[in-house]
Structure formats: C-alpha cells, structure tokens
Scaffold this motif. Sequence first.
Motif, PDB file in Angstrom:
ATOM      1  N   SER A 267       0.525  -1.034  -0.176  1.00  0.00           N
ATOM      2  CA  SER A 267       0.137   0.083  -0.274  1.00  0.00           C
ATOM      3  C   SER A 267       0.579   1.296   0.146  1.00  0.00           C
ATOM      4  O   SER A 267      -0.093   2.656  -0.809  1.00  0.00           O
ATOM      5  N   ALA A 268       1.637   1.012   0.894  1.00  0.00           N
ATOM      6  CA  ALA A 268       3.112   2.070   0.787  1.00  0.00           C
ATOM      7  C   ALA A 268       3.335   2.229  -0.634  1.00  0.00           C
ATOM      8  O   ALA A 268       4.132   4.161  -1.368  1.00  0.00           O
TER       9      ALA A 268
ATOM     10  N   VAL B 106       2.845   6.223  -2.857  1.00  0.00           N
ATOM     11  CA  VAL B 106       4.249   7.348  -3.117  1.00  0.00           C
ATOM     12  C   VAL B 106       4.390   6.849  -5.015  1.00  0.00           C
ATOM     13  O   VAL B 106       5.658   7.860  -4.785  1.00  0.00           O
ATOM     14  N   ARG B 107       4.355   6.109  -5.537  1.00  0.00           N
ATOM     15  CA  ARG B 107       5.243   5.578  -6.417  1.00  0.00           C
ATOM     16  C   ARG B 107       4.666   6.961  -7.397  1.00  0.00           C
ATOM     17  O   ARG B 107       5.624   7.348  -8.117  1.00  0.00           O
TER      18      ARG B 107
ATOM     19  N   GLU C 241      -3.653  10.451   2.309  1.00  0.00           N
ATOM     20  CA  GLU C 241      -2.924  11.822   3.034  1.00  0.00           C
ATOM     21  C   GLU C 241      -3.782  12.061   4.316  1.00  0.00           C
ATOM     22  O   GLU C 241      -3.252  12.199   4.899  1.00  0.00           O
ATOM     23  N   TYR C 242      -5.350  10.884   3.645  1.00  0.00           N
ATOM     24  CA  TYR C 242      -5.865  11.686   5.200  1.00  0.00           C
ATOM     25  C   TYR C 242      -5.106  10.611   6.206  1.00  0.00           C
ATOM     26  O   TYR C 242      -5.723  11.064   7.161  1.00  0.00           O
ATOM     27  N   VAL C 243      -5.199   9.026   6.145  1.00  0.00           N
ATOM     28  CA  VAL C 243      -4.835   7.836   6.830  1.00  0.00           C
ATOM     29  C   VAL C 243      -3.361   9.328   7.831  1.00  0.00           C
ATOM     30  O   VAL C 243      -4.100   8.765   8.884  1.00  0.00           O
TER      31      VAL C 243
ATOM     32  N   ALA D 271      -8.234   9.768  -6.270  1.00  0.00           N
ATOM     33  CA  ALA D 271      -9.228   9.029  -4.262  1.00  0.00           C
ATOM     34  C   ALA D 271      -7.618   8.786  -3.919  1.00  0.00           C
ATOM     35  O   ALA D 271      -7.994   8.695  -2.422  1.00  0.00           O
ATOM     36  N   GLY D 272      -7.632   7.757  -4.742  1.00  0.00           N
ATOM     37  CA  GLY D 272      -6.281   6.889  -3.426  1.00  0.00           C
ATOM     38  C   GLY D 272      -5.216   8.078  -2.315  1.00  0.00           C
ATOM     39  O   GLY D 272      -5.317   7.512  -1.201  1.00  0.00           O
ATOM     40  N   GLN D 273      -4.860   8.781  -3.412  1.00  0.00           N
ATOM     41  CA  GLN D 273      -4.061   9.733  -2.331  1.00  0.00           C
ATOM     42  C   GLN D 273      -4.416  10.247  -1.711  1.00  0.00           C
ATOM     43  O   GLN D 273      -4.063  10.253  -0.856  1.00  0.00           O
TER      44      GLN D 273
END
Length: 244
Positions: free
Chosen positions: A50-51, A55-56, A70-72, A64-66
């Motif tokens: 997931s990390a 950051v890829r 960022e929210y987490v 949406a994924g980013q």
Amino acid sequence: MNGISNALNGLYDISGVEVGQHFYWQIAGFQVHAQVLITSWVVIAILLGSAVIAVRNPQTIPTAGQNFFEYVLEFIRDVSKTQIGEEYGPWVPFIGTMFLFIFVSNWSGALLPWKIIQLPHGELAAPTNDINTTVALALLTSVAYFYAGLSKKGLGYFSKYIQPTPILLPINILEDFTKPLSLSFRLFGNILADELVVVVLVSLVPSVVPIPVMFLGLFTSGIQALIFATLAAAYIGESMEGHH
C-alpha cells in the motif's frame, strides 16, 4: 530455601503450559512461533504494498487513492499532536506504524480466509489474536516512552518516581509495569473474544446472524487500534512532560 526452590520450579512448569496446538519453526536453535510470523508477514506485505502504491506516482491534483492515504497520515498526525504536544513530529512514524499494523492485523482476522491454509499443527489467525504479538507491541511502546523521557531529561527522568513524595516510589514503579500489561491484554482479549463470538455464531446460525456481528467486529477492531495508538502517544507525551 526448599520452599522458594519449589515455588520457582512450579512457576517454571506453569510457563510451559500451552493452550491449543501451535506450529513452530526451528531457526538457529530457537523455537519460533510460525503461525504469528506467517500472518505478520502477510500484514507487513499489505502495508508495504500500500505504501509503494501511495508514493509511486504522486499527483499535483490528488487521486482518490492519494487523498485516502493523505487523510490517514493527517489523522495519525492529529492523534500524535493531541497526545504528545508540539514535539510530536519525530514520533509520527512510530505511532503510525503501531496504528496501521494493529488496524490491518485486526481486520485481517475478519476479512482474510486464514482457515483455508492448512498447517501441520494449529491454524492461522490474526497476529493480534496471539498474546506474543500484543506483548511485543506493548513492550515496544514501553521502550519508546522510556527513550522519550531519557532523551529529553537525561537521568533526571527517574526523579518522577519520587514525585510528589518518595512514599509513592513503589506505586510509581508499579505503574510502569502495569502499562504494558494493560495495553497487551486489552488488545489480545478484545480480538480473541471477537473471533470466538464469530466462530460460535457461524457454527450455530451459519447464514444470517454472523454478518452483522462481523461488521461490528470490524468496527471494534478499528477502535482497538485507535485506543492502542492513542495510549502509546499519551504515554510518550507523559514521559516527556513529566506529569501523571
């Protein structure tokens, strides 16, 4: 002396008692609990994957994924800042690692079909369903808050044990032993109880009843991860500020 020796021998015998069957590996002469290692590696692989995805290829206009990642991160920062204070920055990675590992471990017990994988002995379950994992996490937290206090105050950190009066020295020392105990047994007990309830209900009413219970288990699993991370941050903040 014989009485003390017999008591120690009795404690040693009790320490060897096991509940259920377990699958072990022999590594470099050490007996390793393979069930916990296997499930922990799966959780770590999920987190690392997931990390890498997060950051890829960062975008100026977040996808949406980013936005989710960022929210987490912002959520973990807020928890750390609230509990630790303005010096929270260096501790965000530690608090975040604790929260994410426990959160994914707890959810893996409900969402991943561990029972499909057959072992020679025992069966796979969430890493936090094993007391060894929760104790290890609690001990890491203890090391972290001792390090935080010593790095900021030096040996003067130990003066907290005689405050506000030296009479409280035994109680203050006992408090540092009860912190990891409460952290580890709270997490272990809640996750184990949740999985046992689901297993019992599935065996009794396999179609309908377990589904809402499983959703409730997902909610409480997330809450347990938040409680552990919040308490870990609170203990670190407390050791740096020197108040109880």
